[in-house]
Each structure stands twice: as C-alpha cells, then as structure tokens.
Write a protein that holds these residues in place. Structure first.
Motif, PDB file in Angstrom:
ATOM      1  N   HIS A 250       0.848  -1.190   0.000  1.00  0.00           N
ATOM      2  CA  HIS A 250       0.000   0.000   0.000  1.00  0.00           C
ATOM      3  C   HIS A 250       0.880   1.235   0.000  1.00  0.00           C
ATOM      4  CE1 HIS A 250       0.896   0.956   4.258  1.00  0.00           C
ATOM      5  NE2 HIS A 250       0.997  -0.360   4.373  1.00  0.00           N
ATOM      6  N   ASP A 251       0.304   2.370  -0.319  1.00  0.00           N
ATOM      7  CA  ASP A 251       1.035   3.631  -0.227  1.00  0.00           C
ATOM      8  C   ASP A 251       1.177   4.016   1.247  1.00  0.00           C
ATOM      9  OD1 ASP A 251       2.067   6.134  -1.672  1.00  0.00           O
ATOM     10  OD2 ASP A 251       0.603   6.969  -0.265  1.00  0.00           O
ATOM     11  N   LYS A 252       2.336   4.487   1.625  1.00  0.00           N
ATOM     12  CA  LYS A 252       2.614   4.767   3.030  1.00  0.00           C
ATOM     13  C   LYS A 252       1.718   5.853   3.613  1.00  0.00           C
ATOM     14  CE  LYS A 252       6.393   8.004   2.034  1.00  0.00           C
ATOM     15  NZ  LYS A 252       7.844   8.284   2.242  1.00  0.00           N
ATOM     16  N   LYS A 258      -3.772   0.772   3.635  1.00  0.00           N
ATOM     17  CA  LYS A 258      -3.138  -0.181   4.550  1.00  0.00           C
ATOM     18  C   LYS A 258      -4.188  -1.132   5.131  1.00  0.00           C
ATOM     19  CE  LYS A 258      -0.217  -0.422   8.695  1.00  0.00           C
ATOM     20  NZ  LYS A 258       0.498   0.375   9.717  1.00  0.00           N
ATOM     21  N   SER A 287       4.346  -0.995   3.122  1.00  0.00           N
ATOM     22  CA  SER A 287       4.235   0.144   2.214  1.00  0.00           C
ATOM     23  C   SER A 287       5.287   0.021   1.123  1.00  0.00           C
ATOM     24  CB  SER A 287       4.423   1.457   2.975  1.00  0.00           C
ATOM     25  OG  SER A 287       5.724   1.526   3.530  1.00  0.00           O
TER      26      SER A 287
END
Length: 342
Positions: A250-252, A258, A287
C-alpha cells in the motif's frame, strides 16, 4: 442478448459502455420524452429503479446522467422531487435466469448470474500488470513460456467476475477483448491488451503507468463520494529457489489502503490455516513507493501473486483451479474490507 460494448464491467449482472450510453442519452433528449417518477421517503436510486421494474445495475448510470442536477450527496434522492426514468430500450436486456452476458469473460464464462448484493454500492478498478508490448516477468516450465501479464490478467478477470456476482460495479482497466477467462495451463502470450476504455498501451513504463493512473482517476472523479478501491495484480520474478507467498503493498500515506491490504492478508492467512494448516503463511503487508499506488485517487492495494520462476509457485498459476482460488480469496478479502468500512 450480448453486449458489444467495450466499456466497464457493471455490478450484479450487466455491462454497458458509458460512451455509448451518453450517445444514446444525447439523441434521446432531443427525440423523446422520458417517463418521470417522484421519490418516496427513505427511497434511494436502487429502490426507486426496482419499484419501476428497472434493474439498478443496468440503468444506474443512465439514471444519474439524466438527473445529475437533482441529486444530493452520494447521489441521494430528495423526497418529493420528480426524476426522469431511463428507457429500457436504451440499455442492454437481461438474459434468462437473472444473468447477463459479458463477452470479455469469454464464451465459457460470459454469462454471469448474481449471487447476492453483498457488494452493492462498491466500485472496483482492476489493473493487471504489464500487457500490450510488455509481457512483464517471464518464467519457464518445461518447454513452455509463462508470461506475467497473461496469468495476472486471467486471475484479475476471474476476480472481476466474482465481484460482479456479489453486486459490485467493476472496471477492468487492463483489458483484452478476445482472451477471456482461460482454463488452459499454458496461456498463449499476445500483445493486444489495451487500457480502459480502449487505449493502446505504450511501451514506455512511465507512460504506461501514467495512462492507467489517469484512467482510474478520471473514473474516480465521476463516482466521487462512492466506496471505491483500486486493486493491482502482478506476478513476481525471483530466483528459481525462492518461493513466495502472496504479498500486499500500500502507499505509506494511505491508512485506508493499509487497512485494505490488511483485510486481504488476513483472508489469505485464514484460508491457508484452513486448507493447508501445516504449511504456514508468510505473506506480509508493507508500504511501497510505487507510481500507481502513490498517484491514484482511490485507496489501493498492489498484490504480488507469487514467483513465476519457482516450481511450486508456478503451480499456483498454471492450474486453472488455483487461479480461481486466488480470485475467490481476493474477493473474500474485498468483501471483508467493504464490510469493515461500511
């Protein structure tokens, strides 16, 4: 009746092209009057359409387009407001037994019948990795070549079909109009995949990623306010001696992304604990700084389905039952995510 449109896959049991719908609507606004109805207390678009014997999945977008200036937040209705109803003749008609035909799934799987409405209101954008001029990771199995884009696409098609069975609205961003779901072990590679709605996929990686991101973001803005998720599927390429479980990224910056990845990972762990209790499952959530994850509007998950070079992982891909199991488990994870975020 078969759809010939090349647009998005729609929820429950129908598929139609937005471009063609808007074309029909433009002509109809000149040529004819539409029937009208008044919204009742507590009524939403789905119940209003059903009250008039109109399938929500077939007529939803047409209704929204006809009444876009009369709708509230999240396309809600106003009690006592008069709304125009789509004409049945302008959209596709159901086939027998409550299903519909989706040619993109191929002859064997093109008829899709609804299971339930568990994902009603959910919108998914499905992107399988690579495609067009880029086959992605390439593995060898005996004398056969295994291409990432073909196997990721087949799993993604199966996932799309499953989500539709549960009432979701699904857009296939990476598309191949003539492959369909294939049960063969060794999927013949080709280079005719396109990007929604029917754009030629560029060879340059950044241009390809930007094209997909733009397609998703444009659709996201159209459905702004709805429950929307982006699912990206890939197949990894590592040494022959390294087998891997299904991993989720996922993107941080995205807490929702998340959570989405976590719901999928939990589902896979539970499935492995049930079906292969002595195996253990080591797929993780983390991430990752990936272009489409970073710049796409909807919460997104990037999935690595396995190592195309490892013999045991290859069984995950070359057996059609295993590809279907991957799709089913992903769908269950998305059902969990939808339930946890309603």
């Amino acid at each position: 009746m078969k759809n010939r449109f090349s647009g998005q896959l729609l929820s429950l049991s129908y598929k139609f092209s937005l471009t063609l719908i808007f074309f029909f609507l433009s002509l109809a606004s000149i040529a004819q009057d539409y029937p009208t109805t008044v919204a009742k207390d507590g009524e939403g678009i789905y119940s209003l359409l059903k009250r008039h014997d109109l399938s929500p999945s077939e007529h939803l977008n047409a209704f929204i387009e006809l009444n876009k200036n009369k709708l509230g937040k999240n396309n809600s209705l106003y009690v006592g407001q008069s709304y125009r109803l789509p004409n049945k003749a302008q959209t596709t008609q159901p086939v027998s037994s409550g299903g519909a035909i989706y040619p993109i799934f191929g002859k064997t799987y093109e008829q899709v019948k609804p299971i339930d409405n568990a994902l009603q209101g959910a919108i998914y954008y499905l992107v399988s990795g690579h495609g067009g001029p880029d086959p992605g990771a390439v593995g060898r199995y005996g004398n056969h070549t295994l291409c990432e884009d073909e196997y990721a696409y087949d799993v993604t098609l199966r996932l799309a079909r499953r989500l539709i069975e549960h009432g979701a609205l699904v857009y296939m961003i990476t598309r191949d109009e003539n492959d369909g779901i294939r049960d063969a072990s060794f999927l013949k590679p080709d280079k005719d995949e396109t990007c929604y709605p029917k754009l030629t996929i560029p060879h340059n990686q950044l241009k390809r990623l930007r094209q997909r991101k733009d397609a998703v973001n444009k659709l996201y803005m159209k459905h702004r306010g709805s429950f929307q998720r982006l699912v990206i599927t890939h197949v990894d390429s590592r040494s022959k001696g390294q087998d891997i479980d299904v991993f989720f990224y996922h993107d941080k910056r995205s807490k929702t992304g998340k959570k989405l990845a976590g719901n999928l990972q939990q589902t896979f762990k539970r499935k492995y604990d049930t079906h292969q209790p002595n195996r253990g499952y080591h797929g993780t959530v983390s991430s990752r700084n990936l272009y489409v994850l970073k710049y796409s509007y909807p919460p997104a998950v990037f999935i690595e389905l396995g190592n195309i070079n490892h013999y045991r992982d290859q069984q995950r891909f070359i057996k059609s039952n295993n590809r279907q199991a991957l799709a089913n488990w992903l769908a269950e994870g998305l059902l969990l995510d939808f339930k946890n975020n309603k």
